[in-house]
Scaffold this motif. Structure first.
Motif, short mmCIF file in Angstrom:
data_model
loop_
_atom_site.label_atom_id
_atom_site.label_comp_id
_atom_site.label_asym_id
_atom_site.label_seq_id
_atom_site.Cartn_x
_atom_site.Cartn_y
_atom_site.Cartn_z
N CYS A 79 0.85 -1.19 0.00
CA CYS A 79 0.00 0.00 0.00
C CYS A 79 0.89 1.24 0.00
CB CYS A 79 -0.90 -0.01 1.24
SG CYS A 79 -1.90 1.48 1.43
N PHE A 80 0.73 2.09 -1.03
CA PHE A 80 1.48 3.35 -1.11
C PHE A 80 0.62 4.50 -0.61
CE2 PHE A 80 3.63 0.75 -4.31
CZ PHE A 80 4.97 1.06 -4.09
N LEU A 81 1.15 5.27 0.32
CA LEU A 81 0.48 6.48 0.81
C LEU A 81 1.41 7.65 0.52
CD1 LEU A 81 -0.88 5.22 4.27
CD2 LEU A 81 -2.00 5.16 2.04
N HIS A 82 1.11 8.41 -0.54
CA HIS A 82 2.05 9.42 -1.03
C HIS A 82 1.84 10.81 -0.44
CE1 HIS A 82 3.84 6.72 -3.87
NE2 HIS A 82 2.70 6.52 -4.52
N GLU A 83 0.63 11.16 -0.09
CA GLU A 83 0.36 12.52 0.39
C GLU A 83 -0.33 12.45 1.75
OE1 GLU A 83 -1.79 14.59 -2.61
OE2 GLU A 83 -0.21 14.40 -4.10
#
Length: 203
Positions: free
Chosen positions: A107-111
């Motif tokens: 899971c990518f959480l960029h902001e």
């Protein structure tokens, strides 16, 4: 300081070390607050966590390889959550996720707002800091302040930040990282001990 002295021939008495500290927002927080944060990201407690910019120095591909080994060994079914913005030369990270067949498990959480970070730390089973180099390693300190055990590489200042409150592994050694993570995830008493030591070290 050691790098400045050894690599740039700076006189030691010309360098003053000022240690960083975690913001007071990073602390043991109530379960309800944690649940409110992770619910927004559709997460459940127990995931593996990385916090940092996606760039080569952070060695995220090495973390992905170790995570693949963990899943192949049946050690964990928990997702790997990567919190941080895109830096430079980050394409390899996304390519590696696909190549390792991890698309559904990473899971990518960029902001992510800074206000959500204490909750994201608190719900993790472990923070992994696999960097090839860190001048300090603030995410490790923040995780420790939240009562989360840390596994970090033995590079730069990471071992000095972690001390006896976590585990280190040789840089660029995915099997060693897998071994450290497996040992920690199978041992609830060890996790609790590192969580206690981390809090004491931060305070």
């Amino acid at each position: 300081k050691a790098d400045l002295v050894s690599m740039l021939n700076v006189e030691p008495d010309k360098v003053t070390v000022v240690h960083l500290a975690a913001d007071l927002a990073y602390r043991l927080i109530p379960k309800g607050e944690v649940e409110c944060v992770i619910t927004r990201y559709d997460l459940q407690p127990g995931y593996l966590l990385f916090v940092g910019t996606l760039e080569p120095r952070k060695n995220v591909p090495g973390l992905l390889q170790a995570y693949r080994l963990l899943r192949d060994a049946g050690t964990t079914n928990e997702p790997l959550v990567l919190v941080g913005g895109r830096g430079w030369l980050y394409d390899e990270i996304f390519e590696r996720v696909g190549a390792l067949n991890l698309t559904e498990h990473v899971c990518f959480l960029h902001e992510t707002p800074n206000a959500d970070l204490p909750g994201l730390y608190s719900a993790a089973s472990v923070l992994v800091t696999p960097s090839f180099y860190e001048g300090f390693g603030l995410p490790a300190l923040e995780a420790m302040a939240c009562g989360v055990p840390v596994v970090g590489s033995d590079c730069g200042e990471i071992p000095h930040v972690i001390g006896d409150a976590g585990l280190t592994f040789p840089e660029d050694n995915a099997e060693a990282l897998r071994e450290r993570l497996a040992g920690l995830m199978f041992d609830a008493e060890l996790r609790a001990d590192f969580a206690r030591r981390g809090r004491e070290r931060v305070l």
